[in-house]
Scaffold this motif. Structure first.
Motif, PDB file in Angstrom:
ATOM      1  N   TYR A  93       3.044  30.159  53.465  1.00 15.02           N
ATOM      2  CA  TYR A  93       3.412  31.494  52.925  1.00 15.02           C
ATOM      3  C   TYR A  93       3.537  32.496  54.108  1.00 15.02           C
ATOM      4  O   TYR A  93       4.251  33.393  54.130  1.00 15.02           O
ATOM      5  CB  TYR A  93       2.244  32.123  51.826  1.00 15.02           C
ATOM      6  N   ASP A 136      -1.679  34.355  43.903  1.00 16.61           N
ATOM      7  CA  ASP A 136      -1.528  32.993  43.678  1.00 16.61           C
ATOM      8  C   ASP A 136      -2.766  32.177  43.863  1.00 16.61           C
ATOM      9  O   ASP A 136      -3.731  32.161  44.514  1.00 16.61           O
ATOM     10  CB  ASP A 136      -0.438  32.357  44.650  1.00 16.61           C
ATOM     11  N   GLU A 158      -2.563  24.648  40.454  1.00 11.72           N
ATOM     12  CA  GLU A 158      -1.860  25.827  41.011  1.00 11.72           C
ATOM     13  C   GLU A 158      -1.608  26.488  39.541  1.00 11.72           C
ATOM     14  O   GLU A 158      -0.745  26.135  38.891  1.00 11.72           O
ATOM     15  CB  GLU A 158      -0.988  25.661  41.998  1.00 11.72           C
ATOM     16  N   GLN A 160       0.668  29.799  39.082  1.00  8.24           N
ATOM     17  CA  GLN A 160       1.538  30.749  39.864  1.00  8.24           C
ATOM     18  C   GLN A 160       2.122  32.001  38.895  1.00  8.24           C
ATOM     19  O   GLN A 160       2.973  32.572  39.419  1.00  8.24           O
ATOM     20  CB  GLN A 160       2.661  30.057  40.780  1.00  8.24           C
ATOM     21  N   ALA A 163       2.118  35.328  40.728  1.00 10.87           N
ATOM     22  CA  ALA A 163       2.829  35.558  41.986  1.00 10.87           C
ATOM     23  C   ALA A 163       4.450  35.627  41.632  1.00 10.87           C
ATOM     24  O   ALA A 163       4.893  34.666  41.119  1.00 10.87           O
ATOM     25  CB  ALA A 163       2.406  33.946  42.670  1.00 10.87           C
ATOM     26  N   SER A 182       4.342  27.568  35.021  1.00  4.06           N
ATOM     27  CA  SER A 182       3.588  28.490  35.963  1.00  4.06           C
ATOM     28  C   SER A 182       2.451  27.499  36.578  1.00  4.06           C
ATOM     29  O   SER A 182       1.837  27.899  37.475  1.00  4.06           O
ATOM     30  CB  SER A 182       2.684  29.337  35.351  1.00  4.06           C
TER      31      SER A 182
END
Length: 216
Positions: A93, A136, A158, A160, A163, A182
């Motif tokens: 990131y 996130d 995860e 997301q 995010a 997601s």
């Protein structure tokens, strides 16, 4: 922020062989690896980025947060591998924010296929003209020692949904509704760095989309 699902069929041979399968590609499990020892982690606290020594800059903008709801494993080797799996995610990131496909951060925490994966994600953001914002979340971590004891398989989920991609030129945030897309499942093969054994690098990463097991 939808991230590209990566199908993998990568065999790594030494004292043990690990097959990482793509979604729908089989039911191989770390439990089936002879000599594997497992340690599970349940959600609790966020981990902080490594900042000591020659570690790279992993800072992120204030409008984007990475939340790692992992317990620290009691095994020191597992704890180190899990921490640097998190740092690899931060590093990727960081490269997206910096808009730099050759950002040194992800190189510090990855080699081989995993480095190429991080680079591809950064390149996609540069080509699309977007960065990231929001939160996130990562959770349900598990660490497994592979046969031979020199590799650790790290897995986690995860979400997301919060995010978002943000257009660099306009600042427009591209929001979407939470759905099965997601949720992602990550599997990372971690090995100690040959240059700095205290650093664990990701050699192979598998990211499987629409991970129903992460939705519960």
């Amino acid at each position: 922020m939808a991230r590209r699902t990566l199908p993998i069929a990568a065999a790594l041979t030494a004292t043990a062989t690990l097959l990482l399968t793509a979604c729908g590609g089989g039911d191989d499990s770390p439990d089936d690896i002879k000599g594997a020892g497992k340690e599970s982690s349940s959600p609790s606290a966020s981990a902080s980025a490594t900042t000591s020594g020659d570690s790279p800059d992993l800072s992120l903008p204030k409008d984007f947060k990475l939340v790692f709801d992992f317990d620290k494993p009691s095994d020191t080797k597992h704890a180190a591998a899990l921490a640097d799996a998190q740092n690899y995610t931060r590093a990727m990131y960081h490269g997206i924010v910096a808009q730099d496909p050759d950002d040194p951060a992800y190189h510090y925490y990855s080699d081989a296929q995993a480095a190429e994966y991080a680079k591809s994600q950064i390149q996609a953001s540069v080509k699309g003209g977007y960065t990231i914002t929001g939160t996130d979340k990562y959770y349900d971590s598990e660490t497994t020692t592979l046969s031979g004891g020199k590799r650790v398989l790290v897995t986690f989920c995860e979400n997301q949904a919060k995010a978002y991609s943000k257009e660099i030129k306009t600042g427009k945030v591209l929001r979407g509704e939470e759905n099965l897309d997601s949720y992602l499942k990550h599997r990372l093969l971690m090995v100690p760095s040959s240059d700095s054994p205290q650093i664990w690098k990701v050699q192979v990463i598998e990211v499987v989309g629409k991970a129903k097991e992460c939705q519960a």
